[in-house]
Design a protein around this motif. Structure first.
Motif, PDB file in Angstrom:
ATOM      1  N   SER A 167       0.827  -1.216   0.000  1.00 34.44           N
ATOM      2  CA  SER A 167       0.000   0.000   0.000  1.00 34.44           C
ATOM      3  C   SER A 167       0.858   1.261   0.000  1.00 34.44           C
ATOM      4  O   SER A 167       0.552   2.229  -0.704  1.00 34.44           O
ATOM      5  N   ILE A 168       1.921   1.252   0.774  1.00 30.17           N
ATOM      6  CA  ILE A 168       2.814   2.411   0.819  1.00 30.17           C
ATOM      7  C   ILE A 168       3.490   2.618  -0.540  1.00 30.17           C
ATOM      8  O   ILE A 168       3.580   3.741  -1.037  1.00 30.17           O
ATOM      9  N   VAL A 169       3.942   1.534  -1.149  1.00 35.08           N
ATOM     10  CA  VAL A 169       4.590   1.635  -2.464  1.00 35.08           C
ATOM     11  C   VAL A 169       3.598   2.134  -3.510  1.00 35.08           C
ATOM     12  O   VAL A 169       3.921   3.018  -4.311  1.00 35.08           O
ATOM     13  N   MET A 170       2.375   1.591  -3.491  1.00 34.95           N
ATOM     14  CA  MET A 170       1.360   2.034  -4.451  1.00 34.95           C
ATOM     15  C   MET A 170       1.053   3.520  -4.282  1.00 34.95           C
ATOM     16  O   MET A 170       0.918   4.245  -5.266  1.00 34.95           O
ATOM     17  N   LEU A 171       0.951   3.960  -3.037  1.00 37.14           N
ATOM     18  CA  LEU A 171       0.680   5.369  -2.779  1.00 37.14           C
ATOM     19  C   LEU A 171       1.815   6.244  -3.306  1.00 37.14           C
ATOM     20  O   LEU A 171       1.574   7.262  -3.956  1.00 37.14           O
ATOM     21  N   ALA A 172       3.037   5.821  -3.036  1.00 43.09           N
ATOM     22  CA  ALA A 172       4.194   6.595  -3.490  1.00 43.09           C
ATOM     23  C   ALA A 172       4.247   6.669  -5.010  1.00 43.09           C
ATOM     24  O   ALA A 172       4.647   7.696  -5.579  1.00 43.09           O
ATOM     25  N   VAL A 173       3.829   5.616  -5.674  1.00 43.82           N
ATOM     26  CA  VAL A 173       3.853   5.586  -7.138  1.00 43.82           C
ATOM     27  C   VAL A 173       2.698   6.409  -7.720  1.00 43.82           C
ATOM     28  O   VAL A 173       2.883   7.143  -8.701  1.00 43.82           O
ATOM     29  N   GLN A 174       1.520   6.323  -7.119  1.00 42.28           N
ATOM     30  CA  GLN A 174       0.337   6.965  -7.683  1.00 42.28           C
ATOM     31  C   GLN A 174       0.193   8.437  -7.316  1.00 42.28           C
ATOM     32  O   GLN A 174      -0.421   9.200  -8.051  1.00 42.28           O
ATOM     33  N   GLY A 178      -4.004  11.115   6.685  1.00 45.62           N
ATOM     34  CA  GLY A 178      -4.949  10.002   6.829  1.00 45.62           C
ATOM     35  C   GLY A 178      -4.300   8.654   6.597  1.00 45.62           C
ATOM     36  O   GLY A 178      -4.553   7.697   7.333  1.00 45.62           O
ATOM     37  N   VAL A 179      -3.458   8.584   5.586  1.00 49.22           N
ATOM     38  CA  VAL A 179      -2.768   7.330   5.280  1.00 49.22           C
ATOM     39  C   VAL A 179      -1.818   6.953   6.416  1.00 49.22           C
ATOM     40  O   VAL A 179      -1.755   5.786   6.828  1.00 49.22           O
ATOM     41  N   VAL A 180      -1.089   7.929   6.933  1.00 46.54           N
ATOM     42  CA  VAL A 180      -0.162   7.648   8.035  1.00 46.54           C
ATOM     43  C   VAL A 180      -0.927   7.142   9.258  1.00 46.54           C
ATOM     44  O   VAL A 180      -0.513   6.161   9.895  1.00 46.54           O
ATOM     45  N   LEU A 181      -2.046   7.772   9.573  1.00 43.06           N
ATOM     46  CA  LEU A 181      -2.853   7.317  10.706  1.00 43.06           C
ATOM     47  C   LEU A 181      -3.403   5.907  10.466  1.00 43.06           C
ATOM     48  O   LEU A 181      -3.389   5.060  11.360  1.00 43.06           O
ATOM     49  N   GLY A 182      -3.886   5.667   9.262  1.00 42.83           N
ATOM     50  CA  GLY A 182      -4.397   4.339   8.922  1.00 42.83           C
ATOM     51  C   GLY A 182      -3.320   3.273   8.971  1.00 42.83           C
ATOM     52  O   GLY A 182      -3.535   2.171   9.500  1.00 42.83           O
ATOM     53  N   MET A 183      -2.170   3.580   8.439  1.00 40.37           N
ATOM     54  CA  MET A 183      -1.067   2.623   8.455  1.00 40.37           C
ATOM     55  C   MET A 183      -0.580   2.368   9.887  1.00 40.37           C
ATOM     56  O   MET A 183      -0.197   1.242  10.226  1.00 40.37           O
ATOM     57  N   THR A 184      -0.595   3.399  10.709  1.00 35.49           N
ATOM     58  CA  THR A 184      -0.215   3.225  12.111  1.00 35.49           C
ATOM     59  C   THR A 184      -1.167   2.245  12.788  1.00 35.49           C
ATOM     60  O   THR A 184      -0.740   1.351  13.526  1.00 35.49           O
TER      61      THR A 184
END
Length: 160
Positions: A26-33, A69-75
């Motif tokens: 998910s982190i890689v996809m976010l960084a790419v998109q 939001g992503v950081v909170l969700g990933m946490t």
């Protein structure tokens, strides 16, 4: 209660490992998109007549919100995986894992339904469906393993 030989314990451990993999993907996809999404958002705002400076500021604000939001969700997902590791390997954090698994099950269900309704990116939708399937198995395994550990603790208490 430490019951590492349980089928449920092994399933929780396997799912926790898959959760870590899912987090990384998910982190890689976010960084790419993200750069592409950013460019499209800026172009769309400019096309609608917003000045370039205002468009960049608006997109920066939106991106900050998304990243937060992503950081909170990933946490939250990291805590879920840590709880899974501790529950499967040490028998601790059982109630935490049950509660978190129910929350994640609800959130993942909403995410899949939202993705279907909005007809989003197919890769993201597939990952969300896989996350939902993992959440279902994780929830069932946590409940079963916790009941199993409680039963073993009760039997040990009766034996002493």
């Amino acid at each position: 209660m430490n019951n590492k030989n349980s089928v449920w314990s092994k399933l929780i451990l396997a799912i926790s490992i898959l959760m870590v993999v899912s987090i990384v993907v998910s982190i890689v996809m976010l960084a790419v998109q993200l750069p592409g999404i950013r460019a499209v958002a800026e172009e769309e705002l400019i096309r609608q007549g917003v000045s370039e400076d205002v468009a960049k500021a608006a997109v920066d604000t939106a991106m900050s919100s998304v990243i937060t939001g992503v950081v909170l969700g990933m946490t939250f997902n990291v805590f879920e995986a840590i709880g899974g590791f501790l529950f499967s390997l040490k028998g601790k954090w059982g109630m935490f894992c049950v509660v978190v698994s129910i929350i994640v099950l609800v959130v993942d269900s909403i995410r899949v339904l939202t993705g279907l309704a909005q007809q989003g990116d197919m890769t993201t939708l597939i990952l969300n469906i896989l996350d939902l399937i993992l959440a279902i198995f994780y929830c069932i395994a946590c409940v079963k393993h916790r009941k199993e550990n409680q039963q073993l603790a009760l039997e040990e208490a009766k034996a002493n």
